[in-house]
Enzyme design. Structure first.
Site, PDB file in Angstrom:
ATOM      1  N   ASP A 165     -11.593  -8.226   7.223  1.00 29.29           N
ATOM      2  CA  ASP A 165     -12.947  -8.175   6.673  1.00 29.29           C
ATOM      3  C   ASP A 165     -13.576  -9.566   6.665  1.00 29.29           C
ATOM      4  O   ASP A 165     -14.776  -9.728   6.945  1.00 29.29           O
ATOM      5  CB  ASP A 165     -12.929  -7.603   5.255  1.00 29.29           C
ATOM      6  CG  ASP A 165     -12.967  -6.084   5.256  1.00 29.29           C
ATOM      7  OD1 ASP A 165     -12.700  -5.496   6.318  1.00 29.29           O
ATOM      8  OD2 ASP A 165     -13.257  -5.488   4.206  1.00 29.29           O
TER       9      ASP A 165
ATOM     10  N   ASP B 137      -5.692  -6.381   5.816  1.00 35.83           N
ATOM     11  CA  ASP B 137      -6.866  -5.686   5.301  1.00 35.83           C
ATOM     12  C   ASP B 137      -7.919  -6.694   4.859  1.00 35.83           C
ATOM     13  O   ASP B 137      -9.115  -6.570   5.158  1.00 35.83           O
ATOM     14  CB  ASP B 137      -6.428  -4.794   4.130  1.00 35.83           C
ATOM     15  CG  ASP B 137      -7.516  -3.823   3.701  1.00 35.83           C
ATOM     16  OD1 ASP B 137      -8.565  -3.750   4.363  1.00 35.83           O
ATOM     17  OD2 ASP B 137      -7.305  -3.116   2.697  1.00 35.83           O
TER      18      ASP B 137
ATOM     19  N   TYR C 132       0.822  -1.212   0.000  1.00 34.65           N
ATOM     20  CA  TYR C 132       0.000   0.000   0.000  1.00 34.65           C
ATOM     21  C   TYR C 132       0.856   1.262   0.000  1.00 34.65           C
ATOM     22  O   TYR C 132       0.438   2.301  -0.494  1.00 34.65           O
ATOM     23  CB  TYR C 132      -0.929   0.024   1.209  1.00 34.65           C
ATOM     24  CG  TYR C 132      -2.083  -0.954   1.155  1.00 34.65           C
ATOM     25  CD1 TYR C 132      -2.264  -1.803   0.073  1.00 34.65           C
ATOM     26  CD2 TYR C 132      -2.990  -1.042   2.201  1.00 34.65           C
ATOM     27  CE1 TYR C 132      -3.304  -2.699   0.020  1.00 34.65           C
ATOM     28  CE2 TYR C 132      -4.047  -1.930   2.167  1.00 34.65           C
ATOM     29  CZ  TYR C 132      -4.202  -2.763   1.078  1.00 34.65           C
ATOM     30  OH  TYR C 132      -5.254  -3.648   1.041  1.00 34.65           O
TER      31      TYR C 132
ATOM     32  N   LYS D 131       3.233 -15.182   3.143  1.00 32.55           N
ATOM     33  CA  LYS D 131       3.243 -15.975   1.911  1.00 32.55           C
ATOM     34  C   LYS D 131       4.703 -16.284   1.577  1.00 32.55           C
ATOM     35  O   LYS D 131       5.219 -15.994   0.495  1.00 32.55           O
ATOM     36  CB  LYS D 131       2.553 -15.203   0.776  1.00 32.55           C
ATOM     37  CG  LYS D 131       2.240 -16.052  -0.447  1.00 32.55           C
ATOM     38  CD  LYS D 131       1.270 -17.193  -0.169  1.00 32.55           C
ATOM     39  CE  LYS D 131       0.949 -17.939  -1.475  1.00 32.55           C
ATOM     40  NZ  LYS D 131       0.212 -19.189  -1.216  1.00 32.55           N
TER      41      LYS D 131
ATOM     42  N   ASP E 238      -3.314 -17.846   2.314  1.00 35.84           N
ATOM     43  CA  ASP E 238      -4.430 -18.537   1.685  1.00 35.84           C
ATOM     44  C   ASP E 238      -5.007 -19.597   2.626  1.00 35.84           C
ATOM     45  O   ASP E 238      -6.230 -19.768   2.722  1.00 35.84           O
ATOM     46  CB  ASP E 238      -4.036 -19.142   0.332  1.00 35.84           C
ATOM     47  CG  ASP E 238      -2.681 -19.820   0.354  1.00 35.84           C
ATOM     48  OD1 ASP E 238      -1.936 -19.680   1.345  1.00 35.84           O
ATOM     49  OD2 ASP E 238      -2.354 -20.499  -0.650  1.00 35.84           O
TER      50      ASP E 238
END
Length: 356
Positions: free
Chosen positions: A250, A246, A141, A190, A222
């Site tokens: 959610d 992020d 980001y 990851k 994942d």
């Protein structure tokens, strides 16, 4: 005098923030806390009024306050702006950077009264109680972004960068929080693909040696996304980088019944920021339909962390629990047989339960 910078922002932000202030005004005086509010413009509202998403006056207001209460940012009205000028990019990210807010703390707790509001089976979600610690000022980001010509048309580049120092400081916070909970940290990365994740995993593993009482496990992002739905009770503290956090927070919000229940706090500098985890919900803005409970619970976190008033925070949490136990619901958590209420009435109900 405790000074709070109030940034309602866009969409439902202007509806939910007043409910949190209403609750704070009833609780704080009982514990000898005098609050002073100063409102500022941010996001799309600031673009409309001043042509910039984060005015200097707003930034200065935040720096001079002891805490920031943020509503929501963005909406379709500003989606056609160039990416660097859009409210989310041009206000929220630089505000975090200027205030040094490198750590986002998002508790995900399923209130027993909302078990039926989750789309998952009761036996999977009952007892859910975790905290996601998200690194907030590094990663993709904040990395360099650019486009350049390509034989097929254009090439777009987003650079993901993390330093050892950035990883160390967020990992230390996660270990410290875990030491006060069930003493387990799940570090999400990851590392099988990304070099930044390999540095992340190596750094977290090294730091874990300073916390022998903490159980550390590593999990690919994942797999973590799947495990949150398959077996959420395995998690205590989840530690992860900016973009992964992020997305995962959610997803985790559904475990609490709705993202409208998910409170959030950001730490790192002298001023902490408190905000609901949801967005501006333009589809229901101005209709008295928004769930204010995430904002109210964020205000409870403010009392606890910025003003050292755990008792006041717990009183707010108990009041929210009582309202839910009595069957009151906003639309996002509505179930058959419950009582549908609007934004303002939900705020009033919480106020009525305070001190009972």
């Amino acid at each position: 005098m405790a000074r709070i910078a109030v940034l309602p922002g866009d969409g439902i932000g202007v509806e939910i923030v007043p409910q949190a202030i209403k609750v704070l005004n009833k609780v704080a005086p009982k514990y000898g806390i005098e609050l002073e509010y100063s409102e500022g413009l941010i996001g799309g509202a600031a673009i409309d009024a001043e042509g910039i998403a984060l005015p200097e006056t707003t930034l200065q207001l935040c720096k001079e306050s002891q805490a920031v209460l943020l509503g929501a940012i963005g909406g379709p009205k500003w989606d056609t702006l160039p990416a660097p000028q859009r409210p989310e990019v041009a206000s929220l990210l630089p505000l975090r950077k200027h205030l040094g807010l490198y750590a986002n703390v998002r508790p995900t707790v399923l209130n027993p009264a909302l078990i039926g509001a989750s789309p998952l089976k009761e036996e999977l979600v009952k007892g859910t109680d975790m905290v996601v610690i998200r690194e907030l000022t590094g990663g993709i980001y904040f990395g360099e972004k650019y486009r350049e010509p390509h034989p097929s048309g254009e090439k777009a580049v987003d650079i993901l960068v993390y330093t050892t120092e950035e990883i160390e400081r967020i990992a230390k916070l996660a270990f410290d929080i875990a030491s006060k909970r069930r003493k387990k940290v799940t570090s999400v990365d990851k590392a099988n693909v990304l070099e930044s994740s390999r540095l992340w995993r190596e750094t977290v593993t090294r730091l874990a040696q300073d916390y022998p009482e903490i159980t550390l496990e590593h999990m690919y992002v994942d797999n973590c996304a799947m495990q949150l739905i398959r077996n959420p009770l395995q998690f205590d503290v989840i530690l992860t980088e900016n973009m992964f956090g992020d997305i995962l927070t959610d997803e985790a919000s559904i475990l609490s019944g709705s993202i409208g229940m998910l409170a959030s706090a950001s730490f790192g500098g002298n001023v902490a920021m408190y905000e609901p985890a949801h967005g501006s919900a333009p589809d229901i803005a101005g209709q008295d339909k928004a769930n204010p409970l995430a904002t109210i619970l964020s205000a409870a976190m403010m009392l606890k962390y910025s003003f050292n008033c755990s008792e006041g925070a717990e009183e707010i949490e108990r009041a929210v629990a009582k309202v839910l136990a009595e069957g009151y619901r906003t639309g996002d958590i509505m179930e058959p047989g419950k009582k549908l209420v609007g934004t303002e009435e939900m705020g009033n109900l919480v106020c009525e339960k305070l001190g009972e």
